[in-house]
Design a protein around this motif. Structure first.
Motif, PDB file in Angstrom:
ATOM      1  N   ASP A  39      32.127  63.694  22.232  1.00 44.27           N
ATOM      2  CA  ASP A  39      32.865  62.437  22.409  1.00 44.27           C
ATOM      3  C   ASP A  39      33.251  61.766  21.101  1.00 44.27           C
ATOM      4  O   ASP A  39      33.838  60.692  21.113  1.00 44.27           O
ATOM      5  CB  ASP A  39      32.019  61.447  23.222  1.00 44.27           C
ATOM      6  N   THR A  40      32.933  62.388  19.979  1.00 44.56           N
ATOM      7  CA  THR A  40      33.122  61.700  18.697  1.00 44.56           C
ATOM      8  C   THR A  40      34.415  62.054  17.985  1.00 44.56           C
ATOM      9  O   THR A  40      34.722  61.443  16.968  1.00 44.56           O
ATOM     10  CB  THR A  40      31.950  62.010  17.757  1.00 44.56           C
ATOM     11  N   MET A  41      35.166  63.033  18.530  1.00 44.86           N
ATOM     12  CA  MET A  41      36.354  63.497  17.821  1.00 44.86           C
ATOM     13  C   MET A  41      37.502  63.701  18.805  1.00 44.86           C
ATOM     14  O   MET A  41      37.282  64.141  19.924  1.00 44.86           O
ATOM     15  CB  MET A  41      36.034  64.827  17.131  1.00 44.86           C
ATOM     16  N   GLY A  42      38.704  63.406  18.350  1.00 45.40           N
ATOM     17  CA  GLY A  42      39.879  63.649  19.172  1.00 45.40           C
ATOM     18  C   GLY A  42      40.159  65.143  19.299  1.00 45.40           C
ATOM     19  O   GLY A  42      39.770  65.942  18.440  1.00 45.40           O
ATOM     20  N   LEU A  43      40.829  65.517  20.380  1.00 45.13           N
ATOM     21  CA  LEU A  43      41.109  66.925  20.632  1.00 45.13           C
ATOM     22  C   LEU A  43      42.003  67.529  19.554  1.00 45.13           C
ATOM     23  O   LEU A  43      41.751  68.647  19.097  1.00 45.13           O
ATOM     24  CB  LEU A  43      41.740  67.101  22.012  1.00 45.13           C
ATOM     25  N   ALA A  44      43.021  66.822  19.123  1.00 48.11           N
ATOM     26  CA  ALA A  44      43.915  67.359  18.089  1.00 48.11           C
ATOM     27  C   ALA A  44      43.136  67.627  16.792  1.00 48.11           C
ATOM     28  O   ALA A  44      43.315  68.679  16.164  1.00 48.11           O
ATOM     29  CB  ALA A  44      45.077  66.412  17.831  1.00 48.11           C
ATOM     30  N   SER A  45      42.271  66.708  16.412  1.00 38.97           N
ATOM     31  CA  SER A  45      41.457  66.914  15.202  1.00 38.97           C
ATOM     32  C   SER A  45      40.532  68.107  15.372  1.00 38.97           C
ATOM     33  O   SER A  45      40.343  68.896  14.439  1.00 38.97           O
ATOM     34  CB  SER A  45      40.629  65.663  14.894  1.00 38.97           C
ATOM     35  N   ALA A  46      39.956  68.256  16.556  1.00 40.21           N
ATOM     36  CA  ALA A  46      39.057  69.380  16.816  1.00 40.21           C
ATOM     37  C   ALA A  46      39.810  70.710  16.726  1.00 40.21           C
ATOM     38  O   ALA A  46      39.274  71.694  16.207  1.00 40.21           O
ATOM     39  CB  ALA A  46      38.398  69.222  18.182  1.00 40.21           C
ATOM     40  N   ILE A  47      41.052  70.753  17.204  1.00 38.77           N
ATOM     41  CA  ILE A  47      41.847  71.972  17.109  1.00 38.77           C
ATOM     42  C   ILE A  47      42.171  72.278  15.651  1.00 38.77           C
ATOM     43  O   ILE A  47      42.083  73.423  15.209  1.00 38.77           O
ATOM     44  CB  ILE A  47      43.126  71.867  17.954  1.00 38.77           C
ATOM     45  N   ARG A  48      42.525  71.252  14.889  1.00 38.76           N
ATOM     46  CA  ARG A  48      42.808  71.470  13.462  1.00 38.76           C
ATOM     47  C   ARG A  48      41.592  72.049  12.744  1.00 38.76           C
ATOM     48  O   ARG A  48      41.706  72.974  11.931  1.00 38.76           O
ATOM     49  CB  ARG A  48      43.225  70.162  12.793  1.00 38.76           C
ATOM     50  N   LEU A  49      40.416  71.498  13.027  1.00 36.91           N
ATOM     51  CA  LEU A  49      39.196  71.992  12.394  1.00 36.91           C
ATOM     52  C   LEU A  49      38.885  73.418  12.842  1.00 36.91           C
ATOM     53  O   LEU A  49      38.408  74.232  12.038  1.00 36.91           O
ATOM     54  CB  LEU A  49      38.019  71.066  12.689  1.00 36.91           C
ATOM     55  N   TYR A  50      39.150  73.734  14.089  1.00 36.81           N
ATOM     56  CA  TYR A  50      38.962  75.094  14.588  1.00 36.81           C
ATOM     57  C   TYR A  50      39.838  76.068  13.797  1.00 36.81           C
ATOM     58  O   TYR A  50      39.369  77.119  13.363  1.00 36.81           O
ATOM     59  CB  TYR A  50      39.307  75.140  16.078  1.00 36.81           C
ATOM     60  N   VAL A  51      41.094  75.715  13.623  1.00 40.69           N
ATOM     61  CA  VAL A  51      42.025  76.557  12.860  1.00 40.69           C
ATOM     62  C   VAL A  51      41.535  76.693  11.418  1.00 40.69           C
ATOM     63  O   VAL A  51      41.482  77.806  10.878  1.00 40.69           O
ATOM     64  CB  VAL A  51      43.454  75.984  12.909  1.00 40.69           C
ATOM     65  N   LEU A  52      41.169  75.589  10.803  1.00 43.64           N
ATOM     66  CA  LEU A  52      40.695  75.621   9.416  1.00 43.64           C
ATOM     67  C   LEU A  52      39.466  76.509   9.274  1.00 43.64           C
ATOM     68  O   LEU A  52      39.408  77.357   8.383  1.00 43.64           O
ATOM     69  CB  LEU A  52      40.383  74.198   8.938  1.00 43.64           C
ATOM     70  N   ARG A  53      38.492  76.327  10.142  1.00 40.42           N
ATOM     71  CA  ARG A  53      37.255  77.125  10.053  1.00 40.42           C
ATOM     72  C   ARG A  53      37.538  78.609  10.260  1.00 40.42           C
ATOM     73  O   ARG A  53      36.958  79.454   9.576  1.00 40.42           O
ATOM     74  CB  ARG A  53      36.232  76.616  11.061  1.00 40.42           C
ATOM     75  N   ASN A  54      38.420  78.908  11.194  1.00 42.16           N
ATOM     76  CA  ASN A  54      38.777  80.296  11.440  1.00 42.16           C
ATOM     77  C   ASN A  54      39.413  80.924  10.200  1.00 42.16           C
ATOM     78  O   ASN A  54      39.065  82.050   9.819  1.00 42.16           O
ATOM     79  CB  ASN A  54      39.717  80.387  12.649  1.00 42.16           C
ATOM     80  N   LEU A  55      40.315  80.208   9.572  1.00 42.64           N
ATOM     81  CA  LEU A  55      40.963  80.719   8.366  1.00 42.64           C
ATOM     82  C   LEU A  55      39.977  80.842   7.209  1.00 42.64           C
ATOM     83  O   LEU A  55      40.037  81.797   6.436  1.00 42.64           O
ATOM     84  CB  LEU A  55      42.145  79.826   7.976  1.00 42.64           C
ATOM     85  N   GLN A  56      39.038  79.889   7.104  1.00 45.32           N
ATOM     86  CA  GLN A  56      38.021  79.970   6.057  1.00 45.32           C
ATOM     87  C   GLN A  56      37.134  81.198   6.270  1.00 45.32           C
ATOM     88  O   GLN A  56      36.772  81.875   5.305  1.00 45.32           O
ATOM     89  CB  GLN A  56      37.169  78.699   6.040  1.00 45.32           C
ATOM     90  N   GLU A  57      36.785  81.493   7.519  1.00 48.89           N
ATOM     91  CA  GLU A  57      35.957  82.662   7.816  1.00 48.89           C
ATOM     92  C   GLU A  57      36.694  83.949   7.442  1.00 48.89           C
ATOM     93  O   GLU A  57      36.100  84.880   6.905  1.00 48.89           O
ATOM     94  CB  GLU A  57      35.587  82.695   9.298  1.00 48.89           C
ATOM     95  N   ARG A  58      38.002  83.985   7.706  1.00 47.23           N
ATOM     96  CA  ARG A  58      38.801  85.159   7.330  1.00 47.23           C
ATOM     97  C   ARG A  58      38.802  85.355   5.822  1.00 47.23           C
ATOM     98  O   ARG A  58      38.673  86.465   5.323  1.00 47.23           O
ATOM     99  CB  ARG A  58      40.232  85.010   7.814  1.00 47.23           C
TER     100      ARG A  58
END
Length: 76
Positions: free
Chosen positions: A53-72
């Motif tokens: 409940d602490t983060m907006g969905l758009a921000s969560a998607i952006r962080l998901y994309v960022l983390r995925n790219l960082q892992e790559r």
């Protein structure tokens, strides 16, 4: 690509809603869903549950994309 957020329609918990994301993030997210062979709405539902409940969905998607790219990059 404009760099400005644009609304994208998704289905979440059986309801249509929109998420405002920059085209660059949306394209990267779509590519990740394709590579994982998962529908976009499934990934969004997973992200929605994980964000709490602490983060907006758009921000969560952006962080998901960022983390995925960082892992790559770390795996290169």
């Amino acid at each position: 690509m404009s760099g400005r957020p644009a609304k994208h329609s998704v289905t979440l918990k059986g309801h249509r809603t929109s998420v405002s994301l920059e085209d660059e993030f949306w394209q990267a997210f779509r590519e990740m869903a394709f590579e994982k062979q998962r529908p976009i709405n499934d990934l969004i539902a997973e992200i929605d549950v994980d964000r709490g409940d602490t983060m907006g969905l758009a921000s969560a998607i952006r962080l998901y994309v960022l983390r995925n790219l960082q892992e790559r990059l770390a795996g290169s």
